[in-house]
Scaffold this motif. Structure first.
Motif, mmCIF file in Angstrom:
data_model
loop_
_atom_site.group_PDB
_atom_site.id
_atom_site.type_symbol
_atom_site.label_atom_id
_atom_site.label_comp_id
_atom_site.label_asym_id
_atom_site.label_seq_id
_atom_site.Cartn_x
_atom_site.Cartn_y
_atom_site.Cartn_z
ATOM 1 N N SER A 259 -24.024 -12.694 -10.993
ATOM 2 C CA SER A 259 -22.794 -12.170 -10.398
ATOM 3 C C SER A 259 -23.025 -10.906 -9.567
ATOM 4 O O SER A 259 -22.227 -10.570 -8.689
ATOM 5 N N THR A 260 -24.148 -10.212 -9.812
ATOM 6 C CA THR A 260 -24.444 -8.991 -9.052
ATOM 7 C C THR A 260 -25.508 -9.220 -7.979
ATOM 8 O O THR A 260 -25.961 -8.276 -7.326
ATOM 9 N N ASP B 75 -22.325 -15.450 -16.442
ATOM 10 C CA ASP B 75 -23.776 -15.546 -16.557
ATOM 11 C C ASP B 75 -24.306 -14.983 -17.873
ATOM 12 O O ASP B 75 -25.136 -15.596 -18.534
ATOM 13 N N LEU B 76 -23.823 -13.806 -18.303
ATOM 14 C CA LEU B 76 -24.297 -13.243 -19.558
ATOM 15 C C LEU B 76 -23.726 -13.985 -20.767
ATOM 16 O O LEU B 76 -24.412 -14.190 -21.771
ATOM 17 N N ASN C 238 -30.610 -4.265 -16.214
ATOM 18 C CA ASN C 238 -30.720 -4.456 -14.770
ATOM 19 C C ASN C 238 -30.735 -3.121 -14.033
ATOM 20 O O ASN C 238 -29.834 -2.299 -14.184
ATOM 21 N N ASN D 40 -27.781 -12.031 -14.358
ATOM 22 C CA ASN D 40 -27.163 -11.114 -13.391
ATOM 23 C C ASN D 40 -26.875 -11.801 -12.052
ATOM 24 O O ASN D 40 -26.982 -11.194 -10.975
ATOM 25 N N GLY E 214 -30.370 -8.488 -19.959
ATOM 26 C CA GLY E 214 -29.455 -8.484 -18.818
ATOM 27 C C GLY E 214 -28.785 -7.145 -18.591
ATOM 28 O O GLY E 214 -28.409 -6.802 -17.457
ATOM 29 N N HIS E 215 -28.651 -6.360 -19.657
ATOM 30 C CA HIS E 215 -28.052 -5.031 -19.545
ATOM 31 C C HIS E 215 -29.058 -3.973 -19.083
ATOM 32 O O HIS E 215 -28.703 -2.798 -18.927
ATOM 33 N N GLU F 245 -35.243 -5.384 -11.519
ATOM 34 C CA GLU F 245 -34.180 -6.294 -11.926
ATOM 35 C C GLU F 245 -34.430 -6.750 -13.362
ATOM 36 O O GLU F 245 -35.575 -6.782 -13.839
ATOM 37 N N ALA F 246 -33.365 -7.129 -14.046
ATOM 38 C CA ALA F 246 -33.476 -7.502 -15.459
ATOM 39 C C ALA F 246 -34.387 -8.696 -15.667
ATOM 40 O O ALA F 246 -35.114 -8.780 -16.675
ATOM 41 N N ASP G 224 -28.620 -10.287 -8.538
ATOM 42 C CA ASP G 224 -29.930 -9.829 -8.996
ATOM 43 C C ASP G 224 -30.684 -10.870 -9.819
ATOM 44 O O ASP G 224 -31.559 -10.518 -10.624
ATOM 45 N N SER G 225 -30.381 -12.133 -9.658
ATOM 46 C CA SER G 225 -31.109 -13.169 -10.385
ATOM 47 C C SER G 225 -32.475 -13.405 -9.742
ATOM 48 O O SER G 225 -32.751 -12.919 -8.637
#
Length: 484
Positions: free
Chosen positions: A81-82, A320-321, A211, A79, A208-209, A217-218, A84-85
């Motif tokens: 791109s959002t 990323d995913l 999140n 994640n 990852g889904h 966070e995921a 949330d890594s």
């Protein structure tokens, strides 16, 4: 003073002659005394029974172990791109992230030998169970961190707990299998590391889904989902993992006797004391240090691939995913070749040849990747598959090889642990060579990996020829042969 030295040398010479005489007598007995004859069919049946009991369990343990150490690589880009890594949420710089990777390896190197000696002093089921519960708990704990200090501290403790798993399982197998049987069995659980790489990518894609679910966070869910099962498995091991053939309730008395007979030249479990003279001998044997340097070179590539495969794939143009899914094929192919090469290694008793070819293959793939033009994305991906396959497929032979050529249980414990411990500095190198400023093609990292893998290949071939030359000198004697 000189008289004392002379007497010591005479005593040492007599002891050596006596040991050779005893070994010769044993060898003659094996060939002529019916008591020492082993029914091949019954032995195969026994080995199959042991395989059914041990291989799935040890493979599961190492699968969880490798998932829990390498999932930080997936969490780094999960994640992304959002925002949330792991690195973004915990406000970690690239340098701090690398330090968090490195402290794991520092602990891993420090605690391997003490852990293997503890396994020898204590029963294997208790110690291995303790290690698995510990690394599962530390992994899940990372999911609750909020800063660099928390991640780094738990990664250090994770490394300390995982340090004894790999060398411990290799040493554990010496209680159950003959030398020529070990590489295939080591491959059976070691190959689960490649499965962990493949499964970890799929799991990270699915998680990852998640999140934002539960306010988490995921990447936090990823550490929890991969840590908790290890705790459960670790508790189960205490009750169900057999320590030695002689004490296993699921073997008949005849099978226990057969196991003792077929492994009679190896040190048994009743030698529960650490023999410090054997340990010192292992520390002074120069050939073992060649083994260690070979494994150090392999460690550079293994850590690079384990921690940076998602990042390398991300540099090939995937999101990323998507990058999580494209880490699966390299490890899936590596799994097949790891098993296949280990079977060949055991069948033909060729450790050095298999290790050398595997390292040379990986080195070639890394070298090509470093030299390719920027637009060669497909070939880069093929080279990643080839590098992963070569790096992993030689590991079972390398791990079995160092234990094949020692003469006591304590020496086996020390040399096995040192072999893995020497990979620690190599793995630390692997952590630093894929620098953020070298994205997206990472030519420096590929070039360094190529150099170390070529070094390991050359040393493997040289050591193989050395052992073969030493065996040639033993022609006509009853001396125990080296495994080339």
């Amino acid at each position: 003073m000189h008289d004392h030295v002379g007497k010591d040398e005479m005593n040492s010479s007599k002891a050596g002659s006596l040991a050779q005489m005893e070994f010769a007598i044993e060898s003659v007995k094996e060939k002529s005394d019916p008591i020492f004859e082993i029914d091949t069919a019954l032995e195969k049946q026994l080995v199959r029974k042991i395989d059914i009991r041990l291989i799935p369990v040890t493979a599961l343990v190492y699968l969880l172990c490798y998932l829990d150490r390498s999932n930080v690589g997936n969490a780094k880009i999960l994640n992304l791109s959002t925002g949330d890594s792991l690195q973004q949420t915990n406000n970690m710089t690239d340098y701090q992230f690398t330090i968090a990777l490195m402290v794991f390896l520092v602990a891993y190197s420090i605690f391997e030998i003490p852990s293997n000696l503890a396994l020898k002093a204590l029963s294997p089921n208790r110690w291995i169970s303790f290690l698995v519960v510990s690394f599962g708990a530390f992994c899940a704990g990372i999911g609750g961190t909020h800063n660099f200090a928390g991640v780094a501290a738990l990664r250090f403790f994770l490394g300390a707990a995982e340090a004894g798993v790999f060398p411990g399982l290799i040493f554990y197998f010496s209680f159950w299998y003959k030398q020529e049987e070990r590489a295939t069995r080591i491959a059976a659980f070691l190959a689960s590391a490649t499965l962990a790489g493949a499964f970890g990518g799929v799991l990270a894609f699915g998680v990852g889904h998640m999140n934002g679910i539960g306010g988490l966070e995921a990447w936090r869910w990823l550490f929890i989902f991969e840590g908790v099962p290890a705790v459960i498995v670790g508790i189960s091991l205490y009750f169900f993992l057999p320590s030695y053939p002689e004490t296993s309730s699921w073997l008949t008395s005849e099978e226990k006797a057969l196991s003792t007979k077929r492994l009679r030249l190896l040190v048994r479990q009743d030698e529960d004391k650490v023999n410090w003279n054997d340990a010192k001998t292992a520390l002074k044997t120069w050939t073992l240090y060649v083994h260690y340097i070979i494994y150090l070179g392999a460690g550079v590539s293994i850590s690079s691939l384990a921690l940076f495969s998602p990042t390398i794939v991300l540099g090939l143009g995937y999101s990323d995913l998507q990058a999580q899914l494209f880490t699966v094929p390299p490890y899936a192919v590596a799994y097949v070749f790891t098993i296949g090469f280990a079977i060949i290694s055991d069948r033909y008793k060729q450790r050095g040849l298999i290790a050398g070819v595997s390292c040379f293959t990986a080195g070639t793939a890394f070298a090509v990747s470093a030299a390719l033009p920027d637009s060669s994305y497909i070939i880069r991906y093929i080279m990643l598959i080839m590098a992963c396959t070569g790096a992993f497929s030689g590991l079972p032979s390398l791990c079995a090889w160092v234990g094949d050529n020692v003469r006591s249980s304590t020496a086996g414990s020390v040399s096995t642990a040192l072999n893995i411990a020497f990979s620690g500095p190599g793995q630390i190198i692997g952590v630093w060579i894929y620098r953020a400023q070298d994205a997206p093609f990472y030519r420096l990292g590929h070039a360094v990996n190529a150099g170390f893998m070529f070094l390991s290949a050359i040393l493997s071939f040289m050591l193989m020829f050395y052992y073969k030359r030493e065996n040639a000198k033993m022609t006509g004697t009853n001396e125990r042969r080296w495994i080339p």
